[in-house]
Design a protein around this motif. Sequence first.
Motif, PDB file in Angstrom:
ATOM      1  N   GLN A  91      38.899  41.269  34.172  1.00 43.66           N
ATOM      2  CA  GLN A  91      38.289  41.538  35.469  1.00 43.66           C
ATOM      3  C   GLN A  91      39.358  41.749  36.525  1.00 43.66           C
ATOM      4  O   GLN A  91      40.433  41.149  36.462  1.00 43.66           O
ATOM      5  CB  GLN A  91      37.387  40.382  35.904  1.00 43.66           C
ATOM      6  CG  GLN A  91      36.203  40.123  34.989  1.00 43.66           C
ATOM      7  CD  GLN A  91      35.281  39.067  35.567  1.00 43.66           C
ATOM      8  OE1 GLN A  91      35.214  38.884  36.780  1.00 43.66           O
ATOM      9  NE2 GLN A  91      34.564  38.363  34.704  1.00 43.66           N
ATOM     10  N   ALA A  92      39.052  42.565  37.505  1.00 41.78           N
ATOM     11  CA  ALA A  92      39.929  42.734  38.653  1.00 41.78           C
ATOM     12  C   ALA A  92      39.703  41.578  39.615  1.00 41.78           C
ATOM     13  O   ALA A  92      38.568  41.244  39.953  1.00 41.78           O
ATOM     14  CB  ALA A  92      39.640  44.065  39.343  1.00 41.78           C
ATOM     15  N   VAL A  93      40.790  40.911  40.020  1.00 42.34           N
ATOM     16  CA  VAL A  93      40.695  39.775  40.937  1.00 42.34           C
ATOM     17  C   VAL A  93      41.638  40.017  42.110  1.00 42.34           C
ATOM     18  O   VAL A  93      42.564  40.832  42.043  1.00 42.34           O
ATOM     19  CB  VAL A  93      41.050  38.448  40.232  1.00 42.34           C
ATOM     20  CG1 VAL A  93      40.079  38.168  39.102  1.00 42.34           C
ATOM     21  CG2 VAL A  93      42.480  38.478  39.710  1.00 42.34           C
ATOM     22  N   ASP A  94      41.399  39.295  43.189  1.00 36.95           N
ATOM     23  CA  ASP A  94      42.223  39.434  44.379  1.00 36.95           C
ATOM     24  C   ASP A  94      43.372  38.431  44.420  1.00 36.95           C
ATOM     25  O   ASP A  94      44.353  38.636  45.127  1.00 36.95           O
ATOM     26  CB  ASP A  94      41.374  39.250  45.643  1.00 36.95           C
ATOM     27  CG  ASP A  94      40.317  40.333  45.779  1.00 36.95           C
ATOM     28  OD1 ASP A  94      40.592  41.479  45.358  1.00 36.95           O
ATOM     29  OD2 ASP A  94      39.223  40.039  46.303  1.00 36.95           O
ATOM     30  N   VAL A  95      43.229  37.330  43.661  1.00 38.94           N
ATOM     31  CA  VAL A  95      44.232  36.280  43.699  1.00 38.94           C
ATOM     32  C   VAL A  95      44.326  35.632  42.326  1.00 38.94           C
ATOM     33  O   VAL A  95      43.326  35.533  41.603  1.00 38.94           O
ATOM     34  CB  VAL A  95      43.886  35.223  44.783  1.00 38.94           C
ATOM     35  CG1 VAL A  95      42.540  34.594  44.528  1.00 38.94           C
ATOM     36  CG2 VAL A  95      44.962  34.138  44.861  1.00 38.94           C
ATOM     37  N   ALA A  96      45.537  35.206  41.950  1.00 31.50           N
ATOM     38  CA  ALA A  96      45.756  34.491  40.683  1.00 31.50           C
ATOM     39  C   ALA A  96      46.831  33.452  40.923  1.00 31.50           C
ATOM     40  O   ALA A  96      47.660  33.588  41.831  1.00 31.50           O
ATOM     41  CB  ALA A  96      46.169  35.461  39.579  1.00 31.50           C
ATOM     42  N   TRP A  97      46.824  32.405  40.110  1.00 33.49           N
ATOM     43  CA  TRP A  97      47.740  31.287  40.334  1.00 33.49           C
ATOM     44  C   TRP A  97      48.208  30.728  38.990  1.00 33.49           C
ATOM     45  O   TRP A  97      47.608  30.953  37.949  1.00 33.49           O
ATOM     46  CB  TRP A  97      47.050  30.202  41.163  1.00 33.49           C
ATOM     47  CG  TRP A  97      45.814  29.634  40.512  1.00 33.49           C
ATOM     48  CD1 TRP A  97      45.727  28.546  39.700  1.00 33.49           C
ATOM     49  CD2 TRP A  97      44.486  30.171  40.588  1.00 33.49           C
ATOM     50  NE1 TRP A  97      44.434  28.356  39.287  1.00 33.49           N
ATOM     51  CE2 TRP A  97      43.641  29.342  39.821  1.00 33.49           C
ATOM     52  CE3 TRP A  97      43.913  31.265  41.259  1.00 33.49           C
ATOM     53  CZ2 TRP A  97      42.277  29.564  39.676  1.00 33.49           C
ATOM     54  CZ3 TRP A  97      42.550  31.493  41.122  1.00 33.49           C
ATOM     55  CH2 TRP A  97      41.749  30.649  40.334  1.00 33.49           C
ATOM     56  N   ALA A  98      49.288  29.954  39.052  1.00 34.41           N
ATOM     57  CA  ALA A  98      49.834  29.332  37.844  1.00 34.41           C
ATOM     58  C   ALA A  98      48.843  28.308  37.292  1.00 34.41           C
ATOM     59  O   ALA A  98      48.175  27.617  38.058  1.00 34.41           O
ATOM     60  CB  ALA A  98      51.154  28.649  38.179  1.00 34.41           C
TER      61      ALA A  98
END
Length: 453
Positions: free
Chosen positions: A291-298
């Motif tokens: 999916q396309a997301v606006d934010v990602a994190w560790a």
Amino acid sequence: MTDTLRPDGPATAATATTSLLRFATAGSVDDGKSTLVGRLLHDSKSVLSDQLEAVSRASQERGQQAPDLALLTDGLRAEREQGITIDVAYRYFATPRRRFILADTPGHVQYTRNMVTGASTAELAVVLVDARNGVVEQTRRHAAVAALLRVPHVVLAVNKMDLAGYREDVFARIADEFTAYATSLGVPEVTAIPISALEGDNVVTPSAHMDWYSGPTVLEHLETVPVTHDPTDDAARFPVQYVIRPRTPEHPDYRGYAGQIASGVLRVGDRVTVHPSGRTTTIEAIDALGQAVDVAWAPQSVTLLLADDLDVSRGDVIAPADAALRPGRDVTATVCHLHDRPLRPGDRVLLKHATRTVKALVKQIPSRLTLDDLSQHPEPGELAANDIGRVVLRTAEPLPVDAYAHSRRTGSFLLIDPADGTTLTAGMAGEAFADATARPAPAPAPDDDGWDF
């Protein structure tokens, strides 16, 4: 967009990390590490009936009346025959309050290096001490490794209190000595607990024999210790693992950079720099779980799409454009040598950092740590197996290495034998212990086999 792909706020990612505690056990031979782990698994009802039956059968074959709970983690035949832990035994268990991944590490001096493996990802270390013997050299070595690896929480489990008459003064003396030593190493927190792993005192249930102790049991502490570090609080680091170019009619121009976020948060629109090239661009899109997301994190695994067509390959590190990250070819680090073959100045090795592996030369070994008094032995000439010391390396290509104190992921590396791929040394970049005064290293002699850099 689902909640698993986008945090509602800063606390969401932190909550996800605190539900799991990784911890390691360490101690001298026969201090009772495996018995403690077995007692934790047994008394927390995390042992399957067939496992307990197998342990009971193996114990009877050895002439023991009661099940030897140490056999729940001593899995190798050689371990069971010798009654010691040789390899790092990993176990998973859970209680209603928290999930756990534990690493039972060896206690024999020749297997101290295995503790580096077990504690490298740990958030807590349980160091066992035999109440009859007190703090010994291996205790100090394990405390030093825990400090070197920046393990934030250390538990001192004073074991075999039943053999010391459950005496408060015995516990207090050992706790004071260990705490003073660990504090001098820079360990931020030490919790001392008197236990008997064999009898179960203060492991899962409070002891009826030590009413002078009012602190938590081992399991209670493991369940409640605050794992406050949130990887999203750190500066963002994204080591590129794979370049995705599908070249399909549906995606004729798709170029994505896949990998696992080592630390921090990345957002669409962020200005980032690709290291070591130093080229700056903007994150145009992030794909996570299809999916396309606006934010990602560790520690999510994602694919980044950049606005500009840059030369990005495996081993590059993508970081915020304003990050204080300066790739270089000289690496100074504290290391624990793991191999039986000594490490010497002039050795040619491979250095594996994140997803990049480059050639490197050992320019100098300025010092070796003496664990008895924490002094530095200058210019030791070599590091033998289990030695902790400082090294200066010169790499064939610039590397974006963080200080280990700032990032356990991008501040660590391995040295590898280029001939057979054997892991030689585990390294932590930057300061860990005080440097001894060292003389400048002589420049390596030029040669014509590709190692002249």
